[in-house]
Every structure is written in C-alpha cells, then in structure tokens.
Design an enzyme around this catalytic site. Structure first.
Site, mmCIF file in Angstrom:
data_model
loop_
_atom_site.group_PDB
_atom_site.id
_atom_site.type_symbol
_atom_site.label_atom_id
_atom_site.label_comp_id
_atom_site.label_asym_id
_atom_site.label_seq_id
_atom_site.Cartn_x
_atom_site.Cartn_y
_atom_site.Cartn_z
ATOM 1 C CD GLU A 271 -2.781 1.501 2.225
ATOM 2 O OE1 GLU A 271 -2.477 2.483 2.936
ATOM 3 O OE2 GLU A 271 -3.732 0.739 2.466
ATOM 4 C CB CYS A 305 -1.897 6.346 2.606
ATOM 5 S SG CYS A 305 -0.151 6.049 2.969
#
Length: 534
Positions: A271, A305
């Site tokens: 990720e 994020c």
C-alpha cells in the site's frame, strides 16, 4: 487568513501521565526495547516530535540479530501452524479485549512517538480492535478446506487446501504504527505463519507494546519477532529471508521491494501513496460535507495515505462550501496534550515540515491563494504546521500533482459532474476517494467511474477503511495487493489442489483408440454444457 491555534501544553519528562503510566520514563522504554531482536548494531536516539523531548536510545538489529530472529520464528512457526485455526484465532479475540481495556497507555505512546492528536491515535485502537474481532470470527471459514468441482462429475473430486507461507515480513510506517503493524500481522499469524516485523525507528515502541500485549493474550513466544533498523540498512536482509513481504509506505520504496520480491519469486502486498480527491456535488448537504472534510483532510496532520488532498466542488455550492470549510479550519485547535483536547497534532519529522513548506510556498509564489493556515508554528513545537487551504492551484504547482502528505488541501471549482470525475482521475495514484451527495444511487454510480481502490459516499475514509469485510488497497502508483476481507488473510497462504480420480483415469479405456476417446469426450463436454455443469 490564519488558523486559531491553542497553545500546546507540554508534558514535562518528569511529570505524571494523564493515562496509564508515563511512556517517556526510561524503565518503561527499556522494558519494551528488550522485546526486540536487536542490539548488535549501534543504537539511535529518538525524540517526541511535538515537544522535542528525548524518548530514549533504540537498539538496532545487525544481520546476525535478523538471522537469529528468522531462525527462531521458523522453529516456532512449525508448532504454531499445527494448532487448530480456532485456537490461533482465540488469541486475537483476547487481544481485542486487552487492547480496549489497556488503551490508555498505548494512546500515550502513540501520541509521544508520532505527535498526533489523541482522537487520531484512538482511530488506530479502533482499527486493530475491528480487525481482531473480524479475523477471529471468519478465519476458520476462510482457511477450511473446500470442495471444488472436479474434471468429470462423480468421477473426479477436487479439494482446495490452504497452507501458511512460512515467515511473513511486515514493514510498517511511522504514521499509523499501531494500525499498520498489528492489523497486517494478525491475519498472517492466524493463518499459521510466523511474522517478523520491522517498524519505523520513530514509532518502534508502539509495535513493541503491541507485541507485549499479544503475548499476554496467549501468542507463543518467538512466533512474532520484531527487528529494528532503517530500511536501507536492513530491508534487503529481511526480504532475502522472507516468504512473503507486506509493506506500507512510499511508492518509490514499494517499487524497489516489488523488484526484490520478484527476483526471489515470492509474493508481496504494497500500500503506497495517494493524492486523494473529495467531490462535493451540487445536491450535497454542504454543512455536513464541510464539517466532515476536516477529519478527511487533517487526521494525523494529513499524514495519512487515505486523506484528502484535493477537493472538487460544483459551482452551485462552491462559495457556500468554501466559506463553511474555511470557517471550521480556522476554529481548529492545535496541540499534543495527552488528552482529547486538540483537533490536530504535530508533524512527525523535519522532512515533512520541509516538504509541506516547499509545496505551500511554491504554490503561493505561483499565484495560489492561501485561504487558511499556510505557516509553520515553532512556538507550539518543532514540527507544527497550521491546517492549510489553498485555492487557485494550477498544474504548474508542485501541490497540484505531488503527494504532500501533510495538512494541506487544495479546493477547485468545477462546473459539471463529468469535469469533477475527469480531474479527480487525473493522477497516477488511485487509493481513496470521497463523494458527497444526497442521492446515494447517484453517488454509487459516480463512484464506479473513479479510479480508486476505495470510494466513500458521504464519508471521507473511515467508512471504507472500517468495513474490514471488504478489501482495501490501491491502484496504479498506490500499490498492489489488498488488506482486509478474505484477500487480507488468504494472501498469506499457499493454495493446494488435491484431486482424486475414481473408477478410471481421464484417458482412453483399455482397447479404445485415441480417436474414439476424443469423440466420447466431445460428446460428454456437449452434455455437460447442456446440463449446466461446471
């Protein structure tokens, strides 16, 4: 326009902690660091970013320490994998309960190591608890052997069996150190693997605290190892010993890890970064959207994020939304008190402060308008920066396309839904997105047009992230692989098919020619098609 900021209340090193214990006390730091497979390399000194106060010396792992950690992990994994799935899962059901009961200390540690505000630290506790509960409940079903359709009905049986990969390496970042270390490790462990974790040095105490709690919940010694060191120093040592790599962090580092994993033909899950868009349609509840955008943009000082860095607002509600949103930003309270009294905390590193300042000053110099914030606050702490809203951002500005990873968001006026989608998709990233509309069906239809691994309708990020029965991950430069859901556990397993052929083989019968066999099998295939068989 600048934010109204509350004065930071610094907690002295010798003061008692409002929570359970004082994470800055040397004896507690020493007790946690002893849990790491480290000490063979020179220690590094860590500091609390919000105050600059020294936390302590963090031991580092040498290649010998890492080799020893893997040796012990592999030995422990063999026994751990033999335990029934329900027994392994029960450890994490107990971890769920312990975490909720003992959350005060980890909230203090999280705030001390990251500088984030307490509400954002609490999000990490919630994340781990939800994942513990979910995987403890579904693991037995996900990992159980499953019957599959055989090649020939009644004559062939097939069975799918799952085996743990072995030793999984989890490389977790500093921004969400509890959520991204534990919530990735726990499905790997329940699946029967051992785990070697490498947390960031800045937030290693958080992972070590969780390691301590997991063993208190019944996780056998050595099944979960923690090694310490900078990625460039020990990353290669970890990957060349791993059976699978799970990484959360920058896109550039993720590409390097993918190359190293590919060279060894092992799997990896990554990720990576994001430049996430939030769309406010003309039929949105502007009051709710403006209030919710605060958390969507500024959780953990934007060092998330999943957070929103671009807001596209339809012309009909642009002025109203911007006025309300900026008003909320101007009321935000900055601080790092170990209590629920601040809306946003500090940045974690000087490099974050430098990057954010560079983005804002570059935009300002090229004509962008600062609607709120736009300056560092050294009077509050070394790395505080005000929550910032920019307008008039153009493609030649760094903040337009580069990930800022801080408390900075740009607002754009758009005139049609199609224009909003086109601009939202104009990025190499594809992690998260948000749509605000009163028409949920419209929101769902629009969501399918956005290039993002997750899209939240009438929420910023928590709805998709918290729905742990559904997969979570990115597209494009935002990574590959998924956490959460069935994929979040099954990626840590190797699948094996065991097929049994009954009566006669899939081949010509004795005395039958190949041509007759071909005709017979052709007729059988037509019959299976007509009967709707798999």
């Amino acid at each position: 326009m600048t934010a109204s900021v509350r004065r930071l209340q610094v907690v002295p090193e010798t003061a008692g902690n409002p929570g359970a214990g004082a994470p800055l006390y040397p004896e507690r730091v020493a007790a946690l660091t002893r849990r790491a497979a480290a000490g063979g390399a020179p220690a590094v000194e860590t500091h609390a970013p919000a105050t600059g106060v020294r936390i302590g010396d963090l031991p580092q792992s040498s290649p010998a320490d890492i080799e020893d950690a893997f040796t012990r992990a592999r030995a422990a994994q063999r026994e751990w994998a033999q335990r029934p799935v329900k027994e392994r899962a029960a450890v994490f059901a107990r971890l769920h309960d312990l975490l909720l009961r003992e959350q005060a200390e980890i909230l203090d540690i999280l705030q001390t190591e990251t500088g984030k505000a307490r509400p954002h630290a609490f999000e990490e506790v919630v994340d781990v608890a939800i994942n513990c509960r979910y995987y403890a409940k579904v693991a037995a079903g996900l990992l159980a052997p499953k019957n599959r359709a055989g090649a020939l009905p009644l004559l062939t049986t097939a069975r799918e069996v799952r085996h743990p990969k072995g030793v999984v390496v989890v490389i977790s970042p500093w921004n969400y150190p509890l959520a991204l270390s534990v919530s990735d490790a726990l499905p790997a462990l329940i699946a029967g693997n051992a785990v070697v974790s490498r947390p960031d040095n800045q937030t290693a105490l958080t992972t070590l605290w969780a390691h301590e709690l997991a063993e208190k919940a019944g996780l056998p010694k050595d099944v979960w190892q923690v090694v310490l060191g900078r990625g460039r120093a020990i990353g290669g040592e970890l990957i060349r010993r791993a059976d699978f790599v799970d990484y959360t962090g920058s896109t550039a580092t993720g590409r390097g890890i993918a190359e190293q994993a590919a060279a060894r033909l092992i799997g990896c899950s990554l990720e990576l970064g994001g430049k996430n868009p939030l769309l406010v349609l003309e039929d949105a509840d502007v009051t709710k959207a403006a209030a919710a955008a605060i958390r969507a943009c500024f959780s953990s000082a934007g060092q998330l994020c999943e957070s929103m860095e671009r807001i596209y607002v339809l012309d009909a509600v642009y002025e109203e939304f911007v006025q309300q949103f900026v008003g909320h930003v101007n009321e935000m309270r900055l601080g790092a008190e170990l209590a629920y009294t601040s809306d946003m905390g500090s940045l974690t590193f000087p490099r974050q402060l430098e990057s954010i300042t560079d983005h804002v000053e570059d935009a300002r110099a090229k004509g962008a308008v600062v609607l709120a914030g736009g300056r560092a606050r050294p009077d509050l702490g070394p790395y505080f920066y005000e929550p910032t809203v920019l307008a008039g951002v153009t493609p030649d500005m760094k903040v337009h396309r580069e990930e800022t990873f801080g408390p900075v968001v740009s607002v754009y006026r758009v005139f049609t839904e199609d224009e909003a989608v086109e601009q939202a998709n104009d990025t190499s990233y594809g992690l998260n997105a948000s749509i605000w509309t009163r028409n949920v069906k419209r929101g769902r239809r629009l969501a399918e047009r956005l290039r993002a691994g997750a899209v939240n309708v009438n929420e910023g990020y928590a709805a998709a992230w918290g729905s742990v029965d559904a997969p979570s991950g990115g597209l494009g430069d935002s990574g590959l692989g998924r956490r959460h859901g069935a994929e979040g556990m099954l990626k840590y397993t190797d699948v094996q098919t065991i097929a049994v052929q009954r009566i006669f083989p899939i081949a010509p019968l004795p005395g039958m020619s190949e041509q007759t066999w071909a005709k017979t099998l052709t007729a059988a295939l037509w019959a299976m098609r007509r009967l709707g068989l798999k």
